[in-house]
Design an enzyme around this catalytic site. Sequence first.
Site, PDB file in Angstrom:
ATOM      1  N   ASP A   1       9.365   2.972   0.656  1.00  0.00           N
ATOM      2  CA  ASP A   1       8.219   3.666   1.251  1.00  0.00           C
ATOM      3  C   ASP A   1       8.317   3.533   2.765  1.00  0.00           C
ATOM      4  O   ASP A   1       8.042   2.486   3.338  1.00  0.00           O
ATOM      5  CB  ASP A   1       6.924   3.034   0.730  1.00  0.00           C
ATOM      6  CG  ASP A   1       5.679   3.696   1.288  1.00  0.00           C
ATOM      7  OD1 ASP A   1       5.790   4.469   2.259  1.00  0.00           O
ATOM      8  OD2 ASP A   1       4.582   3.428   0.757  1.00  0.00           O
TER       9      ASP A   1
ATOM     10  N   TYR B   1       0.865  -1.177   0.000  1.00  0.00           N
ATOM     11  CA  TYR B   1       0.000   0.000   0.000  1.00  0.00           C
ATOM     12  C   TYR B   1       0.903   1.229   0.000  1.00  0.00           C
ATOM     13  O   TYR B   1       1.680   1.434   0.932  1.00  0.00           O
ATOM     14  CB  TYR B   1      -0.913   0.018   1.229  1.00  0.00           C
ATOM     15  CG  TYR B   1      -1.805   1.235   1.287  1.00  0.00           C
ATOM     16  CD1 TYR B   1      -3.006   1.277   0.596  1.00  0.00           C
ATOM     17  CD2 TYR B   1      -1.435   2.357   2.029  1.00  0.00           C
ATOM     18  CE1 TYR B   1      -3.825   2.399   0.632  1.00  0.00           C
ATOM     19  CE2 TYR B   1      -2.243   3.482   2.081  1.00  0.00           C
ATOM     20  CZ  TYR B   1      -3.435   3.497   1.384  1.00  0.00           C
ATOM     21  OH  TYR B   1      -4.238   4.615   1.423  1.00  0.00           O
TER      22      TYR B   1
ATOM     23  N   LYS C   1       2.781  10.626   7.446  1.00  0.00           N
ATOM     24  CA  LYS C   1       2.138  10.251   8.708  1.00  0.00           C
ATOM     25  C   LYS C   1       2.521  11.175   9.869  1.00  0.00           C
ATOM     26  O   LYS C   1       2.257  12.361   9.833  1.00  0.00           O
ATOM     27  CB  LYS C   1       2.459   8.797   9.049  1.00  0.00           C
ATOM     28  CG  LYS C   1       1.931   7.778   8.046  1.00  0.00           C
ATOM     29  CD  LYS C   1       0.425   7.657   8.084  1.00  0.00           C
ATOM     30  CE  LYS C   1      -0.084   6.529   7.211  1.00  0.00           C
ATOM     31  NZ  LYS C   1      -1.542   6.445   7.135  1.00  0.00           N
TER      32      LYS C   1
END
Length: 462
Positions: A268, A187, A295
Amino acid sequence: MAEATFMPRATLGNLSKPPTVDLTPPREVLESLDDALTLARNSYIDRLPASKKHFEEAVDFLPGGNTRSVLFNEPFPIFMAKGEGNKLWDHDQNEYLDLVGELTAGLYGHSHPIIKKTLLSTYEDVGVSFGATSTHEVALAKLLCERFPSIERVRFCNSGTEANIYALSIARHMTGKRKVIAFRGGYHGGVLSFAHGIAKNTIDKPDWVLGDYNDVQGVKGLIQNTPDAAAVIVEAMQGAGGCIPATREFLHAIQETAKKCGVVFILDEVMTSRLHPAGLQSEFALDPDLTALGKYIGGGLAFGAFGGKEHLLAAYDPRSPDSLPHSGTFNNNTLAMSCGYVGLTQIYTKDVCLKLNSLGDYFRGQLQEISQGTKMVVVGKGAVLTIHFLDNGVRPSKESDIENHNINPLKKLFWYWCISRGYWITERGMLSIVLGTTKEELDGYIEIVSSFVEAYRHLLQV
């Protein structure tokens, strides 16, 4: 971590935890998973009339009453009224220990005093929405380059999704190729999802080539046999894919093969950068060409960043007539830049990072001990983990290990169990520990999980 411990203020008024109620189902219901689910669902509806009412109003204005798919739950989601420290209160006055942690972004909790002070002082003394360059972005950029050794230059954006899209644009621009190698279960943002294959809303669908996570020989062959590959993108732990950690051998096979084949290696670290003081790239001794961040780094505000080798980031150097355009009204907003800097220098220091993730290792270890020999399987790394229910009881190393053995009804029953006892977790079982959460609080949750295993042991036997 004393500076990050919180207590709810008296001003919360009526938002307080109700008396503990014994919600253990009667013995006869325990024999049937369907009956146990029905009982738990009915109890959920009875306990949450205010959330039910808010949901019924929301569907008149939002598709399905929702604007973030991952937060939707049947029969309706819980509407939160207040968050403070590592606690949440819903509109029915139920209190929860927050173990969602905004899916890793809520590292600092809901009211960290240093973040609050920074927000207010920036707003009052600096201002917002300059529409101009500021020294705040320079300070944060310098800090990120110092903290993550592989990052020589960095640019900001507004989310991890954007960060990965921009990293891919660099790879395609610099190599002149289009294909991108990713991994099933990966993801990389709202439009870059690979659960069960390429998601319906994933952009550039024809350009993706998928491999199996943690397949060392497979990934070598995949990179070597994809001559038009611009990049390979991977998480060092698949977050949304079930908190499956990568093996060191797998990540190094990607890095080494990509380098030999002239393929850009994108790591990532939107979720995983919080798992080690310099990200998992440091723990695994990796040197990616490009890194995506996001985040928690914005201190609770929208944030993203993509950085890496100087010659690659030069693609976005506006001093060059051939540079790529990079816009974004809020890329360098003073609030996120200031909170990001303060968060990494005053709160989530290297020492605090190590302590939090050590606590997470203890927490995960205890849960693994409780679930040993059952269909409950716990995986993760540091302070981020996922509790799975798999019919073979084996820890997964790739997406198919989950997809082929997942037991959704048990997962749902477990979610009802935790929510009814004052612990906020995701329905998919992902947990992310908030700073300030104590060992004693986690031990309380461990007891709740233990009681679930005992109550439903006959359903959990492998």
